[in-house]
Design a protein around this motif. Structure first.
Motif, PDB file in Angstrom:
ATOM      1  N   ILE A  42      43.879  41.500  47.649  1.00  0.00           N
ATOM      2  CA  ILE A  42      43.821  42.225  49.228  1.00  0.00           C
ATOM      3  C   ILE A  42      42.589  42.799  49.443  1.00  0.00           C
ATOM      4  O   ILE A  42      41.653  43.001  48.714  1.00  0.00           O
ATOM      5  CB  ILE A  42      45.075  43.270  48.933  1.00  0.00           C
ATOM      6  CG1 ILE A  42      44.572  44.618  49.954  1.00  0.00           C
ATOM      7  CG2 ILE A  42      45.180  43.892  47.753  1.00  0.00           C
ATOM      8  CD1 ILE A  42      45.760  45.475  50.216  1.00  0.00           C
ATOM      9  N   GLU A  43      42.584  42.686  50.782  1.00  0.00           N
ATOM     10  CA  GLU A  43      41.058  43.304  51.356  1.00  0.00           C
ATOM     11  C   GLU A  43      41.661  44.011  52.270  1.00  0.00           C
ATOM     12  O   GLU A  43      42.326  43.741  53.287  1.00  0.00           O
ATOM     13  CB  GLU A  43      40.232  41.958  51.899  1.00  0.00           C
ATOM     14  CG  GLU A  43      38.986  42.890  52.831  1.00  0.00           C
ATOM     15  CD  GLU A  43      38.524  41.604  53.713  1.00  0.00           C
ATOM     16  OE1 GLU A  43      37.561  42.104  54.721  1.00  0.00           O
ATOM     17  OE2 GLU A  43      38.834  40.683  53.658  1.00  0.00           O
ATOM     18  N   CYS A  73      35.815  29.439  55.959  1.00  0.00           N
ATOM     19  CA  CYS A  73      34.539  30.146  55.895  1.00  0.00           C
ATOM     20  C   CYS A  73      34.414  31.389  55.419  1.00  0.00           C
ATOM     21  O   CYS A  73      33.241  31.921  54.995  1.00  0.00           O
ATOM     22  CB  CYS A  73      33.491  29.926  57.229  1.00  0.00           C
ATOM     23  SG  CYS A  73      33.672  28.173  57.517  1.00  0.00           S
ATOM     24  N   LEU A  74      35.597  32.105  55.500  1.00  0.00           N
ATOM     25  CA  LEU A  74      35.244  33.602  55.167  1.00  0.00           C
ATOM     26  C   LEU A  74      36.271  33.790  53.835  1.00  0.00           C
ATOM     27  O   LEU A  74      37.456  33.793  54.226  1.00  0.00           O
ATOM     28  CB  LEU A  74      35.776  34.460  56.397  1.00  0.00           C
ATOM     29  CG  LEU A  74      34.950  34.102  57.500  1.00  0.00           C
ATOM     30  CD1 LEU A  74      35.569  34.919  58.779  1.00  0.00           C
ATOM     31  CD2 LEU A  74      33.576  34.802  57.319  1.00  0.00           C
ATOM     32  N   GLY A  75      35.876  34.269  53.063  1.00  0.00           N
ATOM     33  CA  GLY A  75      36.817  34.663  51.753  1.00  0.00           C
ATOM     34  C   GLY A  75      37.265  35.988  51.932  1.00  0.00           C
ATOM     35  O   GLY A  75      36.873  36.765  52.952  1.00  0.00           O
ATOM     36  N   LEU A  76      37.705  36.725  51.008  1.00  0.00           N
ATOM     37  CA  LEU A  76      38.205  38.090  51.035  1.00  0.00           C
ATOM     38  C   LEU A  76      36.878  38.755  50.498  1.00  0.00           C
ATOM     39  O   LEU A  76      36.328  38.572  49.589  1.00  0.00           O
ATOM     40  CB  LEU A  76      39.301  38.320  49.759  1.00  0.00           C
ATOM     41  CG  LEU A  76      40.910  38.205  50.204  1.00  0.00           C
ATOM     42  CD1 LEU A  76      41.670  38.810  49.210  1.00  0.00           C
ATOM     43  CD2 LEU A  76      41.033  38.425  51.645  1.00  0.00           C
ATOM     44  N   ASN A  77      36.780  39.660  51.187  1.00  0.00           N
ATOM     45  CA  ASN A  77      35.517  40.824  51.162  1.00  0.00           C
ATOM     46  C   ASN A  77      36.036  41.748  50.223  1.00  0.00           C
ATOM     47  O   ASN A  77      36.590  42.383  50.144  1.00  0.00           O
ATOM     48  CB  ASN A  77      34.937  41.364  52.203  1.00  0.00           C
ATOM     49  CG  ASN A  77      34.149  40.541  53.167  1.00  0.00           C
ATOM     50  OD1 ASN A  77      33.809  39.503  52.757  1.00  0.00           O
ATOM     51  ND2 ASN A  77      34.056  40.866  54.311  1.00  0.00           N
ATOM     52  N   ASP A 116      42.397  23.853  49.886  1.00  0.00           N
ATOM     53  CA  ASP A 116      43.169  24.389  50.908  1.00  0.00           C
ATOM     54  C   ASP A 116      43.088  25.884  50.643  1.00  0.00           C
ATOM     55  O   ASP A 116      43.469  26.192  49.539  1.00  0.00           O
ATOM     56  CB  ASP A 116      44.202  23.770  51.168  1.00  0.00           C
ATOM     57  CG  ASP A 116      44.245  22.644  52.081  1.00  0.00           C
ATOM     58  OD1 ASP A 116      43.094  22.357  52.745  1.00  0.00           O
ATOM     59  OD2 ASP A 116      45.106  21.889  52.156  1.00  0.00           O
ATOM     60  N   LYS A 117      43.095  26.603  51.495  1.00  0.00           N
ATOM     61  CA  LYS A 117      43.311  28.264  51.439  1.00  0.00           C
ATOM     62  C   LYS A 117      44.537  28.340  52.072  1.00  0.00           C
ATOM     63  O   LYS A 117      44.798  27.752  53.347  1.00  0.00           O
ATOM     64  CB  LYS A 117      41.945  28.813  51.635  1.00  0.00           C
ATOM     65  CG  LYS A 117      40.765  28.394  50.890  1.00  0.00           C
ATOM     66  CD  LYS A 117      40.987  29.443  49.865  1.00  0.00           C
ATOM     67  CE  LYS A 117      39.551  29.852  49.092  1.00  0.00           C
ATOM     68  NZ  LYS A 117      39.895  30.732  47.885  1.00  0.00           N
TER      69      LYS A 117
END
Ligand SMILES: [Mg+2]
Length: 432
Positions: free
Chosen positions: A109-110, A245-249, A13-14
């Motif tokens: 942080i992104e 599906c999208l992490g920190l870039n 879980d994110k």
């Protein structure tokens, strides 16, 4: 050879938060002019053409985004709306202060845009995230002076939605949307187009399929969505369902850097265009060196106004490839001016020039030319010193002669507030 069928595994879980500044440009203007609190404010685009940002009070007056200034002058004067030209020095600097402050308060942080940042709070689940976020919010108000809203949820897409809700419907400015019940309740009240990544065009297409609300989209079949909207659409549905599906870039270096601006008036003299392009080249080169890149080529373009029906539209550009990737401003200026010489036609009224540094490569790992001579180490030192001096003393304290001193071609910005934080001459003065 054996093939094992991969078992569907449950992802850990994110938890993400999205911090978004409220009416960012208008809020920046208020930092140094607190008397503007609760007053309507609009900010105009380059050359004072259209409204590009509004305070809540200006939104209530019905001034739309992108409104041409001249068309709304009556509403603006009748309601004593405060009008500003864009002050990107001020907005950019306050943005940097906000991001630096967030970094001091949270580890992952992104930076998503000038006024938005995602946080990965997956390791912070044991603490009260509402209190944690409220603290960030009040620290940013205290340290920088800009109000923000914070949305918290299980994926970046849901955090974005939580943020919209926080901004519009809460007094605290923070909304924790992690439990299924509140996710469904909030998504039910949102249109599909309000969801991050759903364009108006996709919205119309989704409506044809009977999908109206964000909740309808969450409940739709990801496989069907994929057929119509590619893997990007499927990912949005999964994100709405709480599957991250999208992490920190991480921040990626840009492959191209563009610097361009419309002139404040029509320009007919080649000398002025040379000056303008030299200035844009300086700006682009600084950005390139800041990300440790070299450019392999430049594209320079020049055009007349596409809106002036009395003249024939002219738009020309040329590419020049360097024999060896470079970050040397004077070399870039030299070739940019040569391109201008090629595409400039005497007698036309020009409205805009642009330079693009193209096919950027990493400074430390690029293919050297077989016949290359090694670069003069003094050159690098000189460029770094100029960048550093301009950074500490103020923009263009040291400049190339070709940039000119009068700059008759610059943009109109008659209503710009002071550059309070980046220019010694424009500091806030306090009468005692
Ligand atoms: Mg914002």
């Amino acid at each position: 050879m054996f093939f094992t069928q991969s078992k569907p595994f449950k992802m850990a879980d994110k938890t993400f938060a999205l911090i978004d500044c409220n009416n960012f440009y208008a809020s920046c203007e208020r930092v140094f002019q607190p008397r503007l609190e609760n007053k309507p404010i609009v900010i105009l685009s380059n050359n004072d053409g259209c409204v590009i940002a509004r305070s809540n009070e200006a939104k209530t007056l019905g001034i739309p985004m992108g409104a041409p200034y001249f068309k709304f002058k009556k509403i603006i004067t009748d309601n004593k709306v405060h009008v500003f030209s864009s002050n990107y020095h001020l907005y950019g600097d306050l943005s940097e202060r906000i991001m630096t402050s967030i970094r001091m308060l949270s580890p992952s942080i992104e930076i998503y845009s000038i006024d938005e940042a995602f946080l990965d709070l997956s390791d912070f689940k044991h603490i009260n995230l509402f209190d944690y976020s409220s603290n960030i919010r009040s620290k940013l108000k205290q340290w920088v002076g800009v109000p923000v809203s914070i949305g918290i949820s299980k994926t970046k897409t849901l955090a974005k939605a939580a943020n919209i809700y926080a901004k519009k419907n809460t007094i605290s400015g923070v909304f924790d949307m992690r439990d299924e019940q509140s996710i469904n309740r909030i998504l039910n009240g949102m249109q599909v187009e309000d969801i991050w990544g759903i364009s108006r065009k996709w919205g119309a297409k989704l409506r044809c399929l009977g999908i109206q609300s964000a909740l309808d989209l969450k409940n739709s079949n990801p496989k069907n969505i994929r057929q119509n909207f590619s893997v990007v659409g499927e990912r949005i549905v999964r994100e709405l369902r709480g599957e991250s599906c999208l992490g920190l870039n991480e921040i990626k270096s840009k492959k191209n850097i563009i610097s361009s601006k419309s002139f404040g008036k029509t320009v007919t003299e080649k000398r002025e265009i040379h000056e303008a392009i030299a200035n844009y080249a300086v700006r682009a080169s600084q950005k390139m060196r800041a990300q440790n890149s070299l450019t392999q080529g430049i594209v320079v373009s020049l055009r007349t106004s596409p809106f002036d029906k009395t003249i024939q539209y002219y738009n020309q550009s040329r590419l020049y490839n360097f024999s060896e990737p470079t970050n040397n401003t004077s070399e870039i200026i030299k070739f940019a001016k040569l391109i201008i010489d090629e595409i400039f036609i005497q007698g036309l009224k020009y409205k805009k020039a642009e330079i693009m540094l193209t096919n950027l490569v990493d400074e430390n790992s690029y293919q050297q030319n077989l016949f290359s001579y090694s670069k003069n180490p003094k050159e690098k030192k000189l460029l770094n010193t100029i960048d550093q001096l301009n950074e500490t003393l103020g923009k263009d304290k040291i400049f190339y002669a070709s940039q000119g001193t009068k700059k008759t071609w610059t943009m109109k910005s008659n209503k710009r507030s002071n550059r309070y934080t980046t220019s010694w001459h424009e500091l806030k003065k306090i009468k005692l």
